[in-house]
Design an enzyme around this catalytic site. Structure first.
Site, PDB file in Angstrom:
ATOM      1  N   GLY A  13     -40.429 -48.319   0.748  1.00  0.00           N
ATOM      2  CA  GLY A  13     -39.904 -47.052   1.276  1.00  0.00           C
ATOM      3  C   GLY A  13     -40.416 -45.882   0.448  1.00  0.00           C
ATOM      4  O   GLY A  13     -40.483 -45.977  -0.773  1.00  0.00           O
ATOM      5  N   ARG A  74     -44.553 -51.834   4.095  1.00  0.00           N
ATOM      6  CA  ARG A  74     -44.072 -53.086   3.493  1.00  0.00           C
ATOM      7  C   ARG A  74     -44.939 -54.180   4.094  1.00  0.00           C
ATOM      8  O   ARG A  74     -44.868 -54.434   5.288  1.00  0.00           O
ATOM      9  CB  ARG A  74     -42.591 -53.291   3.825  1.00  0.00           C
ATOM     10  CG  ARG A  74     -41.689 -52.224   3.225  1.00  0.00           C
ATOM     11  CD  ARG A  74     -40.211 -52.528   3.468  1.00  0.00           C
ATOM     12  NE  ARG A  74     -39.370 -51.541   2.818  1.00  0.00           N
ATOM     13  CZ  ARG A  74     -38.814 -50.504   3.444  1.00  0.00           C
ATOM     14  NH1 ARG A  74     -39.014 -50.333   4.726  1.00  0.00           N
ATOM     15  NH2 ARG A  74     -38.064 -49.647   2.782  1.00  0.00           N
ATOM     16  N   ASP A 105     -38.885 -53.016  -6.093  1.00  0.00           N
ATOM     17  CA  ASP A 105     -39.100 -54.374  -6.630  1.00  0.00           C
ATOM     18  C   ASP A 105     -39.941 -55.258  -5.713  1.00  0.00           C
ATOM     19  O   ASP A 105     -40.618 -56.174  -6.198  1.00  0.00           O
ATOM     20  CB  ASP A 105     -37.782 -55.040  -7.045  1.00  0.00           C
ATOM     21  CG  ASP A 105     -36.729 -54.978  -5.967  1.00  0.00           C
ATOM     22  OD1 ASP A 105     -37.053 -54.564  -4.837  1.00  0.00           O
ATOM     23  OD2 ASP A 105     -35.587 -55.367  -6.240  1.00  0.00           O
ATOM     24  N   THR A 127     -38.048 -45.442  -6.018  1.00  0.00           N
ATOM     25  CA  THR A 127     -37.183 -45.750  -4.875  1.00  0.00           C
ATOM     26  C   THR A 127     -35.922 -44.894  -4.988  1.00  0.00           C
ATOM     27  O   THR A 127     -35.362 -44.766  -6.082  1.00  0.00           O
ATOM     28  CB  THR A 127     -36.777 -47.240  -4.793  1.00  0.00           C
ATOM     29  OG1 THR A 127     -35.641 -47.372  -3.920  1.00  0.00           O
ATOM     30  CG2 THR A 127     -36.422 -47.837  -6.139  1.00  0.00           C
ATOM     31  N   ASP A 129     -33.173 -45.693  -4.068  1.00  0.00           N
ATOM     32  CA  ASP A 129     -32.009 -46.565  -4.318  1.00  0.00           C
ATOM     33  C   ASP A 129     -31.678 -46.686  -5.805  1.00  0.00           C
ATOM     34  O   ASP A 129     -30.567 -47.086  -6.153  1.00  0.00           O
ATOM     35  CB  ASP A 129     -32.273 -47.977  -3.765  1.00  0.00           C
ATOM     36  CG  ASP A 129     -32.608 -47.965  -2.283  1.00  0.00           C
ATOM     37  OD1 ASP A 129     -32.285 -46.972  -1.606  1.00  0.00           O
ATOM     38  OD2 ASP A 129     -33.208 -48.950  -1.807  1.00  0.00           O
ATOM     39  N   ASP A 131     -32.503 -48.917  -7.794  1.00  0.00           N
ATOM     40  CA  ASP A 131     -32.018 -50.288  -8.041  1.00  0.00           C
ATOM     41  C   ASP A 131     -33.033 -51.142  -8.798  1.00  0.00           C
ATOM     42  O   ASP A 131     -32.990 -52.370  -8.726  1.00  0.00           O
ATOM     43  CB  ASP A 131     -31.655 -50.962  -6.705  1.00  0.00           C
ATOM     44  CG  ASP A 131     -32.847 -51.046  -5.756  1.00  0.00           C
ATOM     45  OD1 ASP A 131     -33.882 -50.399  -6.011  1.00  0.00           O
ATOM     46  OD2 ASP A 131     -32.740 -51.764  -4.745  1.00  0.00           O
ATOM     47  N   ARG A 173     -29.674 -49.528   0.524  1.00  0.00           N
ATOM     48  CA  ARG A 173     -29.836 -50.944   0.901  1.00  0.00           C
ATOM     49  C   ARG A 173     -28.666 -51.767   0.366  1.00  0.00           C
ATOM     50  O   ARG A 173     -27.540 -51.511   0.767  1.00  0.00           O
ATOM     51  CB  ARG A 173     -31.176 -51.489   0.402  1.00  0.00           C
ATOM     52  CG  ARG A 173     -31.632 -52.725   1.168  1.00  0.00           C
ATOM     53  CD  ARG A 173     -32.946 -53.247   0.666  1.00  0.00           C
ATOM     54  NE  ARG A 173     -34.065 -52.399   1.017  1.00  0.00           N
ATOM     55  CZ  ARG A 173     -34.695 -52.405   2.180  1.00  0.00           C
ATOM     56  NH1 ARG A 173     -34.301 -53.211   3.128  1.00  0.00           N
ATOM     57  NH2 ARG A 173     -35.715 -51.605   2.421  1.00  0.00           N
TER      58      ARG A 173
END
Ligand code: F6P
Length: 323
Positions: A13, A74, A105, A127, A129, A131, A173
């Site tokens: 993303g 992706r 990741d 990202t 996120d 994360d 996500r």
């Protein structure tokens, strides 16, 4: 290990700040007299040889632009051994000895595979996120958080006028880092994240009742997409209490926009460091931040780490919403 030609790609993303990072990789490579090529559409571009030579003119006026000039994707094909071998052949054919991979990741797992075939690889976390377990910070998080905060501040105006309850769904996500940060920043009535166990009565209904008891007449519930859908949560609130919540899913708006100063500067530092690490002879590394400092770890090590919502954030949220 000699570095002569670096490829740079963005994958997964998109995140605001990817462009300043690409710019930094290119400018650092040129500074050291190394050729730099942009690989388009993530790992797919490495499989198909979709590359473009980048010089300082190609990366001018992109430090302030969201998205990624290299496009992103992706790649399912790159997750297969056959796809990875094709990408390695392309690297050999095009003379790319090193790759800087900017993404999340999933991107890093691809990079790890590539490094096992002898290509020098350094990854950079990007990202919204946030994360990436080995790094406190990832490029794009700051811009996305500020975008979400601005949107929710606007929502609050109309919620206040109509004395309503709002349920806002924030991206992430399976992770709640963005939602927790945004929830704290907007003074949410309740924040739901997938990392924390949810007791709906205690964590939502009681908090609304308490806020009402304290004289509030509008309520902002922030939910991470991984913790449930805003529509379902609004329905549950409606069933439990005399409110008719309005639902807002912020969605991809959070991924766009002009990168903040913080994202630009960190992206620039991380892009610079990625090239410096390659020049030091390092490979299979992720550039990351730990306790406010930039460092780097092996991709395997980074991927095996676990990241939790900071206990301080959980405690602060409880104090801010529990009275
Ligand atoms: O990983 C970034 C992210 O925006 C997540 O927060 C979200 O779940 C996902 O990507 C959306 O992916 P897509 O752009 O494929 O809809």
């Amino acid at each position: 290990m000699s570095v002569k030609r670096i490829g740079v790609l963005t994958s997964g993303g998109d995140a605001p700040g990817m462009n300043p990072c690409v710019r930094a990789v290119v400018r650092t490579a040129l500074y050291h007299g190394i050729e730099c090529y942009g690989i388009r559409r993530g790992w797919n571009g490495l499989i198909s040889g979709d590359i473009v030579r980048l010089d300082e003119t190609k990366v001018s006026h992109i430090i302030n632009r969201g998205g990624t000039i290299l496009y992103t994707a992706r790649s399912k094909e790159f997750m297969t051994e056959e796809g990875q071998k094709r990408a390695v052949s392309t690297c050999h054919f095009l003379g790319l000895d090193s790759v800087v991979a900017i993404g999340g990741d999933g991107t890093f797992r691809g990079a790890l595979a590539l490094s096992k075939y002898g290509i020098n690889v350094v990854c950079i976390p990007a990202t919204i996120d946030n994360d990436i377990c080995c790094s406190n910070y990832s490029i794009g998080f700051d811009t996305a958080a500020n975008t979400a905060i601005e949107c929710i501040d606007k929502l609050r105006d109309t919620m206040q006028s109509h004395e309503r309850c709002s349920v806002v769904e924030v991206m992430g996500r399976n992770a709640g880092f963005l939602a927790m940060y945004v929830g704290l920043a907007v003074g949410a009535t309740a924040v739901l994240v997938p990392e924390e166990p949810i007791d709906f009565e205690r964590d939502v209904i009681e908090k609304i009742r308490q806020a009402r008891f304290n004289g509030f007449t509008h309520y902002m519930i922030v939910v991470a997409e991984g913790a449930g859908s805003a529509a379902d949560i609004a329905q549950q609130i409606k069933d439990a209490i005399d409110l008719d919540p309005r639902v807002t899913v912020l969605g991809h708006i959070q991924r766009g926009g002009v990168p903040t100063g913080r994202d630009r500067v960190n992206a620039t530092k991380m892009g610079y460091l990625a090239v410096e690490k390659l020049l030091e002879g390092k490979t299979n590394r992720i550039i990351c931040t730990s306790n406010g400092a930039f460092t780097d770890v092996d991709i395997d090590e980074g991927l095996s780490m676990v990241k939790r919502i900071q206990q301080t954030e959980v405690d602060v949220l409880q104090a801010m919403t529990g009275i």
